[in-house]
Design an enzyme around this catalytic site. Structure first.
Site, PDB file in Angstrom:
ATOM      1  CE  LYS A 199      17.741  29.648  20.480  1.00 27.80           C
ATOM      2  NZ  LYS A 199      17.830  28.420  19.706  1.00 27.80           N
ATOM      3  NE  ARG A 221      19.029  24.573  23.932  1.00 29.81           N
ATOM      4  CZ  ARG A 221      19.129  23.262  23.756  1.00 29.81           C
ATOM      5  NH1 ARG A 221      20.304  22.658  23.855  1.00 29.81           N
ATOM      6  NH2 ARG A 221      18.053  22.540  23.500  1.00 29.81           N
ATOM      7  CE  LYS A 252      13.918  30.705  19.694  1.00 31.62           C
ATOM      8  NZ  LYS A 252      14.644  29.590  19.205  1.00 31.62           N
TER       9      LYS A 252
HETATM   10  C1  PBG Z   1      16.843  25.072  18.570  1.00 39.05           C
HETATM   11  C2  PBG Z   1      15.688  25.968  18.794  1.00 39.05           C
HETATM   12  C3  PBG Z   1      15.011  26.257  19.983  1.00 39.05           C
HETATM   13  C4  PBG Z   1      13.921  27.047  19.616  1.00 39.05           C
HETATM   14  C5  PBG Z   1      13.996  27.255  18.260  1.00 39.05           C
HETATM   15  N1  PBG Z   1      15.096  26.603  17.767  1.00 39.05           N
HETATM   16  C6  PBG Z   1      15.204  25.760  21.357  1.00 39.05           C
HETATM   17  C7  PBG Z   1      16.389  26.060  22.137  1.00 39.05           C
HETATM   18  O1  PBG Z   1      17.277  26.834  21.760  1.00 39.05           O
HETATM   19  O2  PBG Z   1      16.467  25.474  23.210  1.00 39.05           O
HETATM   20  C8  PBG Z   1      12.854  27.543  20.564  1.00 39.05           C
HETATM   21  C9  PBG Z   1      11.538  27.837  19.931  1.00 39.05           C
HETATM   22  C10 PBG Z   1      10.408  27.949  20.899  1.00 39.05           C
HETATM   23  O3  PBG Z   1      10.591  27.912  22.130  1.00 39.05           O
HETATM   24  O4  PBG Z   1       9.260  28.072  20.433  1.00 39.05           O
HETATM   25  N2  PBG Z   1      18.054  25.470  19.013  1.00 39.05           N
END
Ligand code: PBG
Length: 328
Positions: A199, A221, A252
């Site tokens: 991620k 983050r 992702k």
């Molecule tokens: C939670 C999370 C996020 C997303 C999925 N789970 C946001 C983030 O990490 O800030 C993003 C999903 C999207 O943008 O469609 N941590």
């Protein structure tokens, strides 16, 4: 003209021939629909930055999931918005938390629908970070192990509510192994883990943070999510999660990381998911609204590309439409 043995155009002459040699075919079973369920509302609330996407009440989310299933989908991914946030993210692992209630209701009404739950603390923390934080002067730290303890409690409570798969999206180190062990100890050997394994820290999560009401109140983050420059590191992260017990690994966002997706699928040959995220959705919507791309054609091209690049599962806010467009 020289006689060519392989003359590609022959196979593109008609729709029937194109279909016959098509390597990648989309199917409703490729898609997972994210659903936002809020404890604070009684009727659905549109998300301004994501036209067509809503937060649903606990009652409505059950009907929405039913509609998804009727359209041909077989899985939804649940995100919860709690009534109260605090510094321990207690809503994340409350037996009567919003996701726990939603899972029980979904499983009662749609027992055949696979329910995946996002396991993260950002929606439940008053500061919006994905973990427990400590502030030292100008700096803040996310405390890895203290966070993992809460993620474990969250995952087990989702399993107890009936989740088929728990999906940790926090990117703390060691959380997959800790969650696997706790699930097994609690008797949930059959509950799987879909790990957000690679991620990346991304600008494309912006609209999601509106939808989930989870923007960080300070800092960003980048200390726990990955640097977009690093693909080798992504492969190492995925390898760790697989070692620790992930059943499905996810990359992702999607299109900017399609090379990572390809490499993960090729290298590990594990069920591989990709998340076409909120910002990617919003970009196509905005372009379509301006009349510069055809929405349906764009979405079909993007998702076909993701599947061609190795995705077994595509998480997308267009899942319901895609199920209709690709049926039959
Ligand atoms: C939670 C999370 C996020 C997303 C999925 N789970 C946001 C983030 O990490 O800030 C993003 C999903 C999207 O943008 O469609 N941590």
């Amino acid at each position: 003209m020289r006689r060519l043995l392989h003359r590609p155009r022959r196979l593109r002459r008609s729709a029937a021939l194109r279909d016959l040699v098509r390597e990648t075919n989309l199917d409703p079973h490729d898609f997972v629909l994210p659903l936002f369920v809020s404890e604070k509302i009684n009727t659905r609330r549109p998300i301004p930055s994501m036209p067509g996407v809503f937060q649903f009440s606990l009652k409505e989310v059950v009907d929405e999931a039913r509609r998804a299933q009727d359209a041909g989908l077989q899985a939804v991914l649940l995100f919860g918005i709690p009534a109260i946030k605090d510094e321990q993210a207690s809503g994340a692992y409350a037996e009567n938390g919003v996701v726990q209630q939603a899972v029980r209701a979904l499983k009662e009404k749609s027992p055949d629908l696979a329910v995946i739950t996002d396991v993260c603390l950002c929606e439940y923390m008053s500061h919006g970070h994905c973990g427990v934080t400590r502030i030292d002067g100008d700096h803040f730290h996310v405390l890895n192990d203290a966070t993992v303890d809460l993620l474990v409690k969250t995952a087990v409570s989702h399993a107890r509510a009936g989740a088929d798969l728990v999906a940790p999206s926090d990117m703390m180190d060691g959380r997959i192994g800790a969650i696997r062990e706790a699930l097994d100890d609690a008797g949930f050997e059959e509950t799987g883990i879909l790990s957000y394994a690679a991620k990346f820290a991304s600008v494309f999560y912006g609209p999601f943070r509106d939808a989930a009401e989870s923007p960080p109140q300070f800092g960003d983050r980048r200390s726990y999510q990955m640097d977009c420059a690093n693909a080798e590191e992504a492969l190492r992260e995925v390898a760790l999660d697989i070692d620790e017990g992930a059943d499905i690994v996810m990359v992702k966002p999607a299109l900017p990381y399609i090379d990572v997706l390809w490499r993960v699928r090729e290298r590990f040959a594990k069920p591989t998911a990709v998340y076409h995220v909120s910002g990617e959705y919003a970009m196509v919507k905005a372009a379509a609204e301006k009349g510069v791309v055809d929405e349906r054609a764009a979405v079909l091209e993007i998702t076909t590309s993701l599947k061609r690049a190795g995705a077994d599962i595509i998480v997308t806010y267009w899942a319901r439409e895609l199920a209709q467009w690709t049926r039959g």
